[in-house]
Design a protein around this motif. Structure first.
Motif, PDB file in Angstrom:
ATOM      1  N   LEU A   1      37.727   0.770  62.669  1.00 54.53           N
ATOM      2  CA  LEU A   1      37.358  -0.243  61.771  1.00 54.53           C
ATOM      3  C   LEU A   1      35.820   0.176  60.974  1.00 54.53           C
ATOM      4  CD1 LEU A   1      37.626  -3.222  64.188  1.00 54.53           C
ATOM      5  CD2 LEU A   1      38.821  -2.835  62.021  1.00 54.53           C
ATOM      6  N   ALA A   2      35.057   0.895  61.685  1.00 54.27           N
ATOM      7  CA  ALA A   2      33.835   1.508  61.071  1.00 54.27           C
ATOM      8  C   ALA A   2      34.123   2.256  59.990  1.00 54.27           C
ATOM      9  CB  ALA A   2      32.984   2.137  62.148  1.00 54.27           C
ATOM     10  N   LEU A   3      35.087   3.248  60.254  1.00 58.62           N
ATOM     11  CA  LEU A   3      35.708   4.093  58.980  1.00 58.62           C
ATOM     12  C   LEU A   3      36.309   3.335  57.954  1.00 58.62           C
ATOM     13  CD1 LEU A   3      37.405   6.815  61.364  1.00 58.62           C
ATOM     14  CD2 LEU A   3      35.589   7.329  59.611  1.00 58.62           C
ATOM     15  N   LYS A   4      37.164   2.388  58.309  1.00 60.78           N
ATOM     16  CA  LYS A   4      37.839   1.581  57.329  1.00 60.78           C
ATOM     17  C   LYS A   4      36.901   0.777  56.515  1.00 60.78           C
ATOM     18  CE  LYS A   4      41.199  -2.059  56.898  1.00 60.78           C
ATOM     19  NZ  LYS A   4      42.135  -3.066  57.648  1.00 60.78           N
ATOM     20  N   VAL A   5      36.010   0.169  56.997  1.00 64.41           N
ATOM     21  CA  VAL A   5      35.151  -0.740  55.995  1.00 64.41           C
ATOM     22  C   VAL A   5      34.304  -0.116  55.188  1.00 64.41           C
ATOM     23  CG1 VAL A   5      35.426  -2.549  57.426  1.00 64.41           C
ATOM     24  CG2 VAL A   5      33.576  -1.447  57.822  1.00 64.41           C
ATOM     25  N   ALA A   6      33.984   1.105  55.503  1.00 61.89           N
ATOM     26  CA  ALA A   6      32.856   1.967  54.909  1.00 61.89           C
ATOM     27  C   ALA A   6      33.258   2.517  53.705  1.00 61.89           C
ATOM     28  CB  ALA A   6      32.200   3.062  55.914  1.00 61.89           C
ATOM     29  N   VAL A   7      34.519   2.989  53.510  1.00 58.44           N
ATOM     30  CA  VAL A   7      35.095   3.422  52.430  1.00 58.44           C
ATOM     31  C   VAL A   7      34.924   3.089  50.931  1.00 58.44           C
ATOM     32  CG1 VAL A   7      37.318   4.605  51.534  1.00 58.44           C
ATOM     33  CG2 VAL A   7      36.871   4.769  53.938  1.00 58.44           C
ATOM     34  N   ALA A   8      35.457   1.640  50.693  1.00 58.75           N
ATOM     35  CA  ALA A   8      35.246   1.111  49.525  1.00 58.75           C
ATOM     36  C   ALA A   8      33.881   0.972  49.112  1.00 58.75           C
ATOM     37  CB  ALA A   8      35.709  -0.145  49.597  1.00 58.75           C
ATOM     38  N   PRO A   9      32.824   0.699  49.602  1.00 61.32           N
ATOM     39  CA  PRO A   9      31.556   0.646  49.213  1.00 61.32           C
ATOM     40  C   PRO A   9      30.886   2.293  48.808  1.00 61.32           C
ATOM     41  CG  PRO A   9      31.290   0.041  51.394  1.00 61.32           C
ATOM     42  CD  PRO A   9      32.675   0.218  50.982  1.00 61.32           C
ATOM     43  N   MET A  10      31.314   3.136  49.580  1.00 62.11           N
ATOM     44  CA  MET A  10      30.735   4.372  49.569  1.00 62.11           C
ATOM     45  C   MET A  10      31.626   5.007  48.193  1.00 62.11           C
ATOM     46  SD  MET A  10      30.581   5.909  53.554  1.00 62.11           S
ATOM     47  CE  MET A  10      29.123   5.106  54.398  1.00 62.11           C
ATOM     48  N   LYS A  11      32.795   4.522  48.128  1.00 58.46           N
ATOM     49  CA  LYS A  11      33.394   5.016  46.945  1.00 58.46           C
ATOM     50  C   LYS A  11      32.567   4.523  45.606  1.00 58.46           C
ATOM     51  CE  LYS A  11      38.483   5.824  48.231  1.00 58.46           C
ATOM     52  NZ  LYS A  11      39.737   5.076  48.198  1.00 58.46           N
ATOM     53  N   THR A  12      32.081   3.264  45.746  1.00 60.57           N
ATOM     54  CA  THR A  12      31.548   2.847  44.608  1.00 60.57           C
ATOM     55  C   THR A  12      30.255   3.487  44.399  1.00 60.57           C
ATOM     56  OG1 THR A  12      32.301   0.575  45.032  1.00 60.57           O
ATOM     57  CG2 THR A  12      30.452   0.694  43.786  1.00 60.57           C
ATOM     58  N   ARG A  13      29.734   3.978  45.387  1.00 57.10           N
ATOM     59  CA  ARG A  13      28.284   4.804  45.338  1.00 57.10           C
ATOM     60  C   ARG A  13      28.528   6.171  44.981  1.00 57.10           C
ATOM     61  NH1 ARG A  13      23.856   1.690  45.702  1.00 57.10           N
ATOM     62  NH2 ARG A  13      22.732   1.908  47.749  1.00 57.10           N
ATOM     63  N   GLY A  14      29.878   6.757  44.936  1.00 60.57           N
ATOM     64  CA  GLY A  14      30.221   7.942  44.472  1.00 60.57           C
ATOM     65  C   GLY A  14      30.047   9.194  45.782  1.00 60.57           C
ATOM     66  N   LYS A  15      29.699   8.762  46.882  1.00 57.93           N
ATOM     67  CA  LYS A  15      29.295   9.602  47.965  1.00 57.93           C
ATOM     68  C   LYS A  15      28.968   8.626  49.108  1.00 57.93           C
ATOM     69  CE  LYS A  15      25.858  12.287  47.954  1.00 57.93           C
ATOM     70  NZ  LYS A  15      24.915  13.164  47.515  1.00 57.93           N
ATOM     71  N   GLY A  16      28.998   9.192  50.469  1.00 61.86           N
ATOM     72  CA  GLY A  16      28.424   8.642  51.425  1.00 61.86           C
ATOM     73  C   GLY A  16      28.470   9.412  52.847  1.00 61.86           C
ATOM     74  N   SER A  17      27.881   8.885  53.862  1.00 64.28           N
ATOM     75  CA  SER A  17      27.988   9.654  55.229  1.00 64.28           C
ATOM     76  C   SER A  17      28.330   8.727  56.295  1.00 64.28           C
ATOM     77  CB  SER A  17      26.389  10.322  55.574  1.00 64.28           C
ATOM     78  OG  SER A  17      26.452  10.735  56.907  1.00 64.28           O
ATOM     79  N   ILE A  18      29.364   9.053  57.118  1.00 66.28           N
ATOM     80  CA  ILE A  18      29.773   8.338  58.109  1.00 66.28           C
ATOM     81  C   ILE A  18      29.493   9.279  59.379  1.00 66.28           C
ATOM     82  CG2 ILE A  18      31.603   6.918  59.388  1.00 66.28           C
ATOM     83  CD1 ILE A  18      33.047   6.832  56.554  1.00 66.28           C
ATOM     84  N   ILE A  19      28.782   8.266  60.307  1.00 65.15           N
ATOM     85  CA  ILE A  19      28.462   8.955  61.573  1.00 65.15           C
ATOM     86  C   ILE A  19      28.781   8.188  62.747  1.00 65.15           C
ATOM     87  CG2 ILE A  19      26.543   9.876  62.955  1.00 65.15           C
ATOM     88  CD1 ILE A  19      24.704   9.722  60.437  1.00 65.15           C
ATOM     89  N   LEU A  20      29.815   9.041  63.592  1.00 67.23           N
ATOM     90  CA  LEU A  20      30.406   8.315  64.607  1.00 67.23           C
ATOM     91  C   LEU A  20      29.677   8.944  65.955  1.00 67.23           C
ATOM     92  CD1 LEU A  20      34.167   8.902  63.476  1.00 67.23           C
ATOM     93  CD2 LEU A  20      32.719   6.874  63.105  1.00 67.23           C
ATOM     94  N   THR A  21      29.948   8.139  67.178  1.00 68.18           N
ATOM     95  CA  THR A  21      29.507   8.666  68.504  1.00 68.18           C
ATOM     96  C   THR A  21      30.503   8.749  69.273  1.00 68.18           C
ATOM     97  OG1 THR A  21      27.398   7.166  67.634  1.00 68.18           O
ATOM     98  CG2 THR A  21      27.809   7.833  70.117  1.00 68.18           C
ATOM     99  N   SER A  22      30.377  10.082  69.692  1.00 63.40           N
ATOM    100  CA  SER A  22      31.409  10.225  70.818  1.00 63.40           C
ATOM    101  C   SER A  22      30.626  10.545  72.461  1.00 63.40           C
ATOM    102  CB  SER A  22      32.127  11.745  70.618  1.00 63.40           C
ATOM    103  OG  SER A  22      33.134  11.990  71.693  1.00 63.40           O
TER     104      SER A  22
END
Length: 279
Positions: A119-140
């Motif tokens: 879900l975190a990955l899914k919802v972040a994509v659209a607004p980051m595409k609007t920005r033209g870039k982004g950073s997603i950080i996950l926790t293992s």
């Protein structure tokens, strides 16, 4: 050096306590505006007041898509966009073993740790595409990787899956200049060790007494701190890591290499050397 996140907007799940709180404080200090997505309502509201104008709280059960979407809406409508998604929330989940775990316990743990990652990955994509870039950080976690194991069955499997999800997403999203990286924390004495989903248990004196044991769990004979994890998240959120994606970054004092079997301080060095010789 300050201002490494100037102008950036971040969402930090689980951001009101433990490693998430350390990241929230550090991100704000470095110039970011942060939406904290957490189930701890009272603490979240207090954090919002503490950092008025810089932090917004979004009540969020990370297992629920609508709650994650609401956090993104807070970031976009309240702060103007989304640059960083740091999915940190989690808990140990079910303690059942291979031969006795319940289906319900397995599913609950996977929902909390792996479904929430999706879900975190899914919802972040659209607004980051609007920005033209982004950073997603996950926790293992070091749990599925340290020799000898250091976590329950369902938790370890889910946290291994988080790394796989991060690598897959890094491949899929690189074309949009969206970087995806995963932090692999070691033994950091925060309230997650209580096993409570909310991370809100009062560990108090028990954690203080356990700190000496924590210092003997990995090759580096020191206690991991929440700030160590926050520093790694800051690097992955900032432009300093602009050419870094698909990485699973251990911040664990070497726990992924070896976990001491409740060794004494005097016996640990020899045990570590023996383990390394077998690799």
């Amino acid at each position: 050096m300050a201002g490494r996140l100037d102008g950036k907007v971040a969402i930090i799940s689980g951001g009101v306590s433990g490693m998430g709180l350390a990241a929230t404080e550090l991100f704000v200090a470095e110039g970011a505006r942060v939406v904290v997505a957490d189930i701890q309502d009272e603490k979240g509201r207090a954090l919002e007041q503490r950092f008025a104008g810089k932090v917004r709280f979004s009540l969020c059960d990370v297992r629920e898509e609508a709650d994650f979407v609401a956090a993104v809406v807070q970031a976009v409508d309240g702060f103007g966009g989304l640059d960083v998604m740091y999915h940190n929330a989690g808990a140990v989940g079910d303690y059942g073993g291979v031969d006795d775990i319940s289906v319900e316990g397995w599913d609950d743990t996977q929902h909390l740790l792996l479904r929430s990652t999706m879900l975190a990955l899914k919802v972040a994509v659209a607004p980051m595409k609007t920005r033209g870039k982004g950073s997603i950080i996950l926790t293992s976690s070091a749990a599925p990787f340290s020799l000898g194991g250091s976590g329950p069955y369902a938790y370890s499997v889910a946290k291994a899956g988080v790394v796989a999800a991060g690598r897959y997403a890094a491949l899929a999203l690189g074309q949009y200049r969206i970087r995806v990286n995963t932090i692999v924390p070691g033994a950091v004495p925060t309230s997650i060790w209580s096993g409570h989903v909310g991370g809100d248990a009062d560990m108090g004196d028990r954690l203080a007494l356990d700190r000496e044991r924590f210092s003997r769990m990995q090759p580096l004979p020191q206690v991991g701190e929440a700030r160590n994890i926050a520093d790694a998240a800051l690097f992955l959120a900032s432009e300093a890591s602009d050419f870094v994606t698909g990485v699973a970054l251990p911040v664990d004092g070497g726990l992924c290499l070896y976990r001491a079997p409740e060794a004494t301080a005097n016996g640990q060095r020899g045990a570590v050397q023996d383990a390394a010789a077998k690799l």
